[in-house]
Design a protein around this motif. Structure first.
Motif, PDB file in Angstrom:
ATOM      1  N   ALA A   1       0.829  -1.203   0.000  1.00  0.00           N
ATOM      2  CA  ALA A   1       0.000   0.000   0.000  1.00  0.00           C
ATOM      3  C   ALA A   1       0.865   1.254   0.000  1.00  0.00           C
ATOM      4  CB  ALA A   1      -0.930  -0.002   1.208  1.00  0.00           C
ATOM      5  N   ALA A   2       1.934   1.241   0.798  1.00  0.00           N
ATOM      6  CA  ALA A   2       2.823   2.400   0.865  1.00  0.00           C
ATOM      7  C   ALA A   2       3.529   2.623  -0.474  1.00  0.00           C
ATOM      8  CB  ALA A   2       3.849   2.208   1.978  1.00  0.00           C
ATOM      9  N   TYR A   3       3.970   1.528  -1.092  1.00  0.00           N
ATOM     10  CA  TYR A   3       4.658   1.647  -2.381  1.00  0.00           C
ATOM     11  C   TYR A   3       3.705   2.168  -3.456  1.00  0.00           C
ATOM     12  CZ  TYR A   3       7.505   0.439  -6.447  1.00  0.00           C
ATOM     13  OH  TYR A   3       8.224   0.509  -7.613  1.00  0.00           O
ATOM     14  N   THR A   4       2.478   1.674  -3.444  1.00  0.00           N
ATOM     15  CA  THR A   4       1.481   2.133  -4.412  1.00  0.00           C
ATOM     16  C   THR A   4       1.209   3.622  -4.248  1.00  0.00           C
ATOM     17  OG1 THR A   4       0.433  -0.052  -4.475  1.00  0.00           O
ATOM     18  CG2 THR A   4      -0.873   1.819  -5.252  1.00  0.00           C
ATOM     19  N   CYS A   5       1.060   4.069  -3.005  1.00  0.00           N
ATOM     20  CA  CYS A   5       0.820   5.495  -2.752  1.00  0.00           C
ATOM     21  C   CYS A   5       2.010   6.331  -3.219  1.00  0.00           C
ATOM     22  CB  CYS A   5       0.556   5.732  -1.265  1.00  0.00           C
ATOM     23  SG  CYS A   5      -1.022   5.075  -0.681  1.00  0.00           S
ATOM     24  N   TYR A   6       3.221   5.866  -2.896  1.00  0.00           N
ATOM     25  CA  TYR A   6       4.421   6.603  -3.321  1.00  0.00           C
ATOM     26  C   TYR A   6       4.494   6.668  -4.839  1.00  0.00           C
ATOM     27  CZ  TYR A   6       9.299   7.788  -4.158  1.00  0.00           C
ATOM     28  OH  TYR A   6      10.434   8.383  -4.617  1.00  0.00           O
ATOM     29  N   TYR A   7       4.210   5.563  -5.518  1.00  0.00           N
ATOM     30  CA  TYR A   7       4.269   5.523  -6.977  1.00  0.00           C
ATOM     31  C   TYR A   7       3.278   6.509  -7.591  1.00  0.00           C
ATOM     32  CZ  TYR A   7       3.785   3.758 -11.750  1.00  0.00           C
ATOM     33  OH  TYR A   7       3.724   3.665 -13.110  1.00  0.00           O
ATOM     34  N   LEU A   8       2.033   6.491  -7.092  1.00  0.00           N
ATOM     35  CA  LEU A   8       0.994   7.344  -7.665  1.00  0.00           C
ATOM     36  C   LEU A   8       1.225   8.815  -7.363  1.00  0.00           C
ATOM     37  CD1 LEU A   8      -2.176   5.180  -6.935  1.00  0.00           C
ATOM     38  CD2 LEU A   8      -0.995   5.475  -9.120  1.00  0.00           C
ATOM     39  N   ILE A   9       1.869   9.120  -6.230  1.00  0.00           N
ATOM     40  CA  ILE A   9       2.070  10.512  -5.838  1.00  0.00           C
ATOM     41  C   ILE A   9       3.371  11.076  -6.411  1.00  0.00           C
ATOM     42  CG2 ILE A   9       2.486  12.054  -3.878  1.00  0.00           C
ATOM     43  CD1 ILE A   9       0.625  10.230  -2.247  1.00  0.00           C
ATOM     44  N   SER A  10       4.458  10.281  -6.360  1.00  0.00           N
ATOM     45  CA  SER A  10       5.782  10.808  -6.678  1.00  0.00           C
ATOM     46  C   SER A  10       6.364  10.331  -7.996  1.00  0.00           C
ATOM     47  CB  SER A  10       6.763  10.445  -5.545  1.00  0.00           C
ATOM     48  OG  SER A  10       6.332  10.978  -4.317  1.00  0.00           O
ATOM     49  N   VAL A  11       5.874   9.219  -8.550  1.00  0.00           N
ATOM     50  CA  VAL A  11       6.480   8.644  -9.756  1.00  0.00           C
ATOM     51  C   VAL A  11       5.626   8.927 -10.991  1.00  0.00           C
ATOM     52  CG1 VAL A  11       7.280   6.525 -10.869  1.00  0.00           C
ATOM     53  CG2 VAL A  11       7.635   6.866  -8.408  1.00  0.00           C
ATOM     54  N   ALA A  12       4.373   8.547 -10.953  1.00  0.00           N
ATOM     55  CA  ALA A  12       3.479   8.734 -12.100  1.00  0.00           C
ATOM     56  C   ALA A  12       3.017  10.187 -12.158  1.00  0.00           C
ATOM     57  CB  ALA A  12       2.281   7.795 -11.985  1.00  0.00           C
ATOM     58  N   LYS A  13       3.516  10.933 -13.146  1.00  0.00           N
ATOM     59  CA  LYS A  13       3.176  12.347 -13.270  1.00  0.00           C
ATOM     60  C   LYS A  13       3.014  12.724 -14.735  1.00  0.00           C
ATOM     61  CE  LYS A  13       5.475  13.976  -9.060  1.00  0.00           C
ATOM     62  NZ  LYS A  13       6.447  14.961  -8.512  1.00  0.00           N
ATOM     63  N   LYS A  14       2.312  13.818 -14.955  1.00  0.00           N
ATOM     64  CA  LYS A  14       2.200  14.357 -16.308  1.00  0.00           C
ATOM     65  C   LYS A  14       3.516  15.013 -16.690  1.00  0.00           C
ATOM     66  CE  LYS A  14      -2.792  15.157 -16.502  1.00  0.00           C
ATOM     67  NZ  LYS A  14      -3.863  16.146 -16.771  1.00  0.00           N
TER      68      LYS A  14
END
Length: 450
Positions: free
Chosen positions: A80-93
């Protein structure tokens, strides 16, 4: 009709808990007994379930020092923590920058990929991992080329590989079929996976492709003691003129990757409007060679990339040693340990520069961007160690309405992997396909960007 009784231990528990109180209605006690039986039965089944799950986790998941429940919680918590980090900090426009509103709006309307969130492959989004894995995980589409050797004025020969796409349905006439000129990277050829994918994208659109191979890298014989460099665009000019003569009525655009992109940018900076190219797209270019080499000389990047690329350059020199050793100290060249040392001992000398710094200044496209007069889209990743983010020419692009810069947070160097298992097209491929289609089919909107 016989009533199924609970296990003896449950019967004993009921007997101890529910002795009949004198005067209490029997119906009330029966209801309570039924409810207790149901709850005990539920507890009994839950205990069996947790015991079986514990046994499974201990044998299959192997999280066991603190017990399977804690281990499972740790796994779920980390996920869950990794998913949140990915969606907030990695996947970006990506960030889209342009020197003119007209080009900016054109890209937003005709190339929707520039406005979409880039989702790097979640298990390998880090820059170096993307860069290293791309050649191994991406598929190589089957492409059959037609090779042609073009004679140069100095007596040398240039190898180009044609993909004619004679089965094109959208452009059946070869005379007017749009042509895409592709330039590979430092030691690349027409067989690189990123080139093959762009050929595949062009085939789907009905276009023809021609790949410009630098001298001496694609298996042809080196006839003169001269190879190539990012600053010298003479061979590129010969190839562009040859393609134009071969299909005079066909529109032409170009795409360059890494050093190929640098060469294209340098060519456009020198030619201004005196070119037949309708548009250019550049991927992972190094804009300031001084900053690029400094980044690649950091300990980890020197180990992962610099030494390998230097050995590839030396291998090419060794293959053509009989013709090159007449003019250069090949033994000295073969002792180079970095790209900078190789350029000092070989490249800058070959092309007549007084010092290697003079060569690096001339090879850096950042100094010529103000003279570009052809629509050029440039894709860079902010985490590319080959072209560090602080050297990406944001301000120079803002000063020229013919330029646009697309910057992703991740992607590495010619990486841009996306999807769970990135075997097929990458984010870079999608940018290429949409831009190529826009140039050929909506190119009239790109006139007079200034």
């Amino acid at each position: 009709m016989l009533k199924k009784l609970p296990p003896p231990c449950v019967q004993r528990g009921l007997a101890g808990r529910h002795s009949r109180i004198p005067g209490e209605p029997a119906a009330v006690l029966a209801v309570e007994d039924h409810r207790d039986l149901a709850m005990i039965s539920l507890d009994f089944n839950f205990n069996i379930l947790t015991r079986d799950l514990s046994h499974y986790l201990e044998n299959q998941v192997k999280v066991g020092l603190f017990g399977s429940g804690v281990g499972l919680s740790l796994v779920l918590g980390f996920s869950a923590a990794y998913t949140c980090y990915y969606l907030i900090s990695v996947a970006k426009k990506p960030q889209l920058i342009s020197g003119g509103k007209k080009f900016y709006q054109f890209l937003r309307e005709q190339c929707p990929v520039v406005s979409e969130t880039y989702y790097p492959t979640f298990w390998c989004w880090e820059s170096r991992i993307q860069t290293l894995l791309r050649p191994f995980v991406t598929a190589k589409p089957g492409v059959v080329y037609r090779n042609e050797l073009i004679k140069a004025a100095d007596g040398g020969q240039i190898s180009v590989d044609w993909f004619d796409n004679d089965e094109s349905l959208s452009h059946p006439d070869p005379a007017t079929r749009p042509t895409v000129l592709l330039l590979p990277g430092l030691t690349g050829t027409s067989r690189e996976s990123y080139i093959l994918h762009m050929v595949q994208q062009s085939r789907d659109l009905g276009y023809r492709c021609v790949v410009f191979n630098n001298r001496g890298v694609s298996g042809e014989t080196l006839l003169t003691p001269r190879t190539y460099c990012a600053a010298n665009t003479e061979d590129l000019e010969i190839v562009i003129e040859h393609v134009q003569r071969s299909y005079a009525a066909a529109p032409i655009m170009a795409a360059g990757v890494s050093m190929g992109g640098m060469m294209l940018a340098n060519y456009l900076g020198r030619k201004g409007r005196e070119t037949c190219l309708k548009g250019v797209v550049v991927f992972s270019a190094g804009w300031d060679v001084f900053e690029c080499t400094a980044s690649l000389e950091k300990p980890l990047d020197r180990f992962l990339f610099n030494s390998y690329l230097t050995s590839c350059l030396q291998a090419s020199v060794h293959r053509h040693r009989p013709v090159l050793e007449k003019c250069y100290d090949i033994d000295h060249v073969m002792k180079a340990r970095t790209i900078r040392e190789f350029d000092e001992r070989f490249t800058s000398i070959m092309f007549g520069y007084r010092t290697n710094d003079d060569y690096y200044h001339d090879a850096s496209p950042v100094h010529k961007l103000k003279s570009v007069q052809v629509p050029m889209l440039c894709l860079n990743a902010a985490d590319d160690v080959f072209s560090p983010s602080h050297a990406i020419p944001v301000e120079a692009v803002k000063q020229n309405p013919n330029l646009a810069l697309l910057i992703t947070c991740h992607g590495g160097h010619i990486g841009f992997l996306e999807g769970l298992w990135p075997r097929q097209s990458t984010y870079m491929d999608r940018v290429f396909k949409q831009f190529a289609k826009a140039v050929f089919e909506k190119g009239n909107q790109l006139k007079d960007l200034s």
